[in-house]
Design a protein around this motif. Structure first.
Motif, mmCIF file in Angstrom:
data_model
loop_
_atom_site.group_PDB
_atom_site.id
_atom_site.type_symbol
_atom_site.label_atom_id
_atom_site.label_comp_id
_atom_site.label_asym_id
_atom_site.label_seq_id
_atom_site.Cartn_x
_atom_site.Cartn_y
_atom_site.Cartn_z
ATOM 1 N N ALA A 1 0.983 -1.121 -0.136
ATOM 2 C CA ALA A 1 0.087 0.097 0.022
ATOM 3 C C ALA A 1 0.869 1.277 -0.010
ATOM 4 N N MET A 2 1.984 1.169 0.841
ATOM 5 C CA MET A 2 2.613 2.349 0.873
ATOM 6 C C MET A 2 3.317 2.756 -0.563
ATOM 7 N N ALA A 3 3.672 1.664 -1.172
ATOM 8 C CA ALA A 3 4.278 2.015 -2.708
ATOM 9 C C ALA A 3 3.393 2.843 -3.521
ATOM 10 N N HIS A 4 2.095 2.574 -3.363
ATOM 11 C CA HIS A 4 1.248 3.244 -4.281
ATOM 12 C C HIS A 4 1.281 4.838 -3.780
ATOM 13 N N ALA A 5 1.495 5.116 -2.321
ATOM 14 C CA ALA A 5 1.579 6.525 -1.886
ATOM 15 C C ALA A 5 2.834 7.027 -2.345
ATOM 16 N N VAL A 6 3.923 6.383 -2.359
ATOM 17 C CA VAL A 6 5.251 6.825 -2.473
ATOM 18 C C VAL A 6 5.208 7.426 -4.056
ATOM 19 N N GLU A 7 4.757 6.371 -4.874
ATOM 20 C CA GLU A 7 4.735 6.780 -6.437
ATOM 21 C C GLU A 7 3.671 7.890 -6.669
ATOM 22 N N GLY A 8 2.513 7.805 -5.840
ATOM 23 C CA GLY A 8 1.556 8.955 -5.937
ATOM 24 C C GLY A 8 1.918 10.390 -5.697
ATOM 25 N N LEU A 9 3.140 10.425 -4.926
ATOM 26 C CA LEU A 9 3.593 11.817 -4.417
ATOM 27 C C LEU A 9 4.367 12.344 -5.709
ATOM 28 N N TYR A 10 5.004 11.550 -6.488
ATOM 29 C CA TYR A 10 5.669 12.067 -7.640
ATOM 30 C C TYR A 10 4.907 12.028 -9.096
ATOM 31 N N ALA A 11 3.987 11.435 -9.061
ATOM 32 C CA ALA A 11 3.087 11.100 -10.144
ATOM 33 C C ALA A 11 2.982 12.509 -11.049
ATOM 34 N N ARG A 12 2.797 12.182 -12.350
ATOM 35 C CA ARG A 12 2.934 13.633 -13.218
ATOM 36 C C ARG A 12 1.565 14.105 -12.928
ATOM 37 N N ASP A 13 0.371 13.176 -12.657
ATOM 38 C CA ASP A 13 -0.786 13.799 -12.745
ATOM 39 C C ASP A 13 -1.567 13.811 -11.379
ATOM 40 N N ARG A 14 -0.298 14.211 -10.263
ATOM 41 C CA ARG A 14 -0.769 14.141 -8.827
ATOM 42 C C ARG A 14 -1.627 15.611 -9.040
ATOM 43 N N ASN A 15 -2.543 15.572 -7.759
ATOM 44 C CA ASN A 15 -3.252 16.775 -7.232
ATOM 45 C C ASN A 15 -3.061 17.175 -5.970
ATOM 46 N N PRO A 16 -3.389 18.444 -5.365
ATOM 47 C CA PRO A 16 -3.167 18.379 -4.128
ATOM 48 C C PRO A 16 -3.846 17.230 -3.128
ATOM 49 N N ILE A 17 -5.093 17.006 -3.531
ATOM 50 C CA ILE A 17 -5.456 15.824 -2.481
ATOM 51 C C ILE A 17 -4.850 14.691 -2.733
ATOM 52 N N SER A 18 -4.566 14.129 -3.837
ATOM 53 C CA SER A 18 -3.842 12.774 -3.902
ATOM 54 C C SER A 18 -2.516 12.918 -3.084
ATOM 55 N N SER A 19 -1.895 14.039 -2.927
ATOM 56 C CA SER A 19 -0.686 14.168 -2.141
ATOM 57 C C SER A 19 -0.953 14.126 -0.871
ATOM 58 N N LEU A 20 -2.130 14.710 -0.392
ATOM 59 C CA LEU A 20 -2.449 14.644 1.201
ATOM 60 C C LEU A 20 -2.815 13.482 1.508
ATOM 61 N N MET A 21 -3.426 12.633 0.700
ATOM 62 C CA MET A 21 -3.836 11.455 0.984
ATOM 63 C C MET A 21 -2.300 10.437 1.221
ATOM 64 N N ALA A 22 -1.626 10.535 0.151
ATOM 65 C CA ALA A 22 -0.488 9.696 0.152
ATOM 66 C C ALA A 22 0.383 10.204 1.385
ATOM 67 N N LEU A 23 0.497 11.072 1.914
ATOM 68 C CA LEU A 23 1.337 11.474 3.190
ATOM 69 C C LEU A 23 0.834 10.948 4.173
ATOM 70 N N GLU A 24 -0.567 11.163 4.390
ATOM 71 C CA GLU A 24 -1.422 10.759 5.472
ATOM 72 C C GLU A 24 -1.401 9.364 5.649
ATOM 73 N N GLY A 25 -1.530 8.590 4.665
ATOM 74 C CA GLY A 25 -1.410 7.192 4.561
ATOM 75 C C GLY A 25 -0.010 6.577 4.724
ATOM 76 N N LEU A 26 1.138 7.201 4.401
ATOM 77 C CA LEU A 26 2.475 6.752 4.829
ATOM 78 C C LEU A 26 2.313 7.066 6.428
#
Ligand code: NAD
Length: 353
Positions: A172-197
């Motif tokens: 699960a954490m791998a989804h978050a780490v890759e989501g943080l640098y995803a080209r199509d990331r948005n502020p909500i996906s980055s908040l969710m990724a960090l909170e998930g980690l």
């Protein structure tokens, strides 16, 4: 700071809380359904039977043949049961394999899906289906695949063995780490990724020492929802590509492969995505690759690809496959660098970032 992004919220209904499994019948009715087919793996058959008993006349049958990689033959066998029972929805009770079967049925029928997850894989909140036919894996993304209702009950994860909790959490954490640098990331996906980690960084060490700790189990499942949501929203990069290569061509175990590879792929991208990874790195002591490796080691995760029976010749082949079909990654991909990364992961060495 200038910002540019596009954002679409997921339409799924998320229900979270200890004991929330008792709300399954209520949600079947709320969804306007009357005949639910309960799905599980053979291993979780008794849990599926118990759930079917709990929802009483709303259950029209049980299919307990779900298995890893969603083979088309298994889906076809389940489709026969869907037709015979006249099911108007499916309830997937289990991890990514069972959710995959529910998605495969929904993709073919558009039946409503209710998922009751029992691992941290996160498939329940993505519109993505990976299925296999004749040993070949294909991936489809479609709105019909996204489960409509997800009922997260941490009590159902109390029995998830510690080793699986660890690897499933790192998956699960791998989804978050890759989501943080995803080209199509948005502020909500980055908040969710960090909170998930953060949720996994807090909870997994507690679970390892005290698997019955209900608060930590709740925290980890909360992390699973967040990290899975990131996977469902933004594109993945090198890490997921390598794990798919290893799983698809060398049949390495899914969650364990993610667990071994994550520190190495994070280290590989650390400099190229430094601003995006700064806060996540701080969660793990300042360096994303080395920090994740220390974390994984401390919670007893597998650390080397060697453990899965891969040979060094397999690494040459894997490096070549992984660089086929160019895909976006924050740091440009070249075969020699990937081969070096695979060598470190094979040996179980702490990454150098
Ligand atoms: P899994 O669903 O294969 O479960 C592994 C085993 O653990 C099964 O026998 C299962 O019955 C058992 N199990 C599950 N929960 C348990 C519990 N609480 N207690 C005891 N046993 C339990 O494993 P997974 O890692 O959740 O899923 C892996 C699969 O999911 C892979 O095929 C992967 O490709 C897929 N996946 C898909 C997506 C997506 O978005 N499409 C995302 C993540 C994973």
């Amino acid at each position: 700071m200038s910002r540019e992004f596009s954002y679409a919220g997921s339409p799924a209904q998320i229900v979270f809380g200890a004991g929330s499994r008792s709300k399954v019948a209520e949600w079947v009715v709320k969804a306007g359904c009357k005949r639910a087919l309960v799905l599980s793996t053979p291993h979780q058959k008794s849990d599926a039977e118990a759930l079917a008993r709990e929802i009483g006349s709303l259950a029209c049958g049980i299919f307990t043949g779900a298995t890893m990689h969603t083979p088309v033959e298994v889906t076809e066998a389940a489709m026969t049961v869907v037709t015979e029972t006249g099911a108007d929805c499916v309830i997937s009770l289990g991890g990514g394999s069972t959710t995959g079967l529910g998605k495969a049925i929904a993709y073919r029928t558009d039946l409503l899906q209710i998922v009751v997850p029992t691992t941290y894989a996160g498939s329940e909140v993505t519109p993505i289906l990976g299925q296999t036919e004749g040993g070949r894996k294909t991936t489809v993304r479609d709105a019909k695949i996204l489960p409509e209702i997800v009922i997260y009950d941490p009590a159902l994860t109390l029995g998830l063995p510690v080793a699986m909790s660890v690897t499933s959490g790192l998956n699960a954490m791998a989804h978050a780490v890759e989501g943080l640098y995803a080209r199509d990331r948005n502020p909500i996906s980055s908040l969710m990724a960090l909170e998930g980690l953060r949720a996994f960084a807090r909870s997994l060490p507690v679970i390892v020492n005290d698997p019955q700790n209900a608060d930590a189990r709740g925290d980890a499942l909360y992390g699973a929802w967040l990290c899975g949501s990131v996977l469902g929203t933004v594109g993945m990069a090198l890490h997921h590509k390598i794990c798919h290569t290893l799983g698809g061509s060398f049949d390495t175990p899914h969650a364990e492969t993610h667990a071994v590879m994550l520190p190495h792929t994070a280290a590989f991208n650390a400099a190229a995505a430094a601003p995006e990874l700064t806060e996540a790195a701080a969660v793990f002591g300042g360096s994303i690759g080395g920090g994740l490796w220390d974390f994984a080691k401390a919670i007893g995760a597998p650390l080397s690809l060697k453990e899965f029976g891969l040979s060094e010749a397999d690494l040459d082949h894997a490096a070549s496959i992984a660089v086929e079909n160019p895909y976006w990654n924050p740091r440009p991909i070249d075969r020699d660098a990937i081969r070096l990364l695979l060598q470190d992961a094979w040996e179980g060495r702490r990454p150098r970032d």
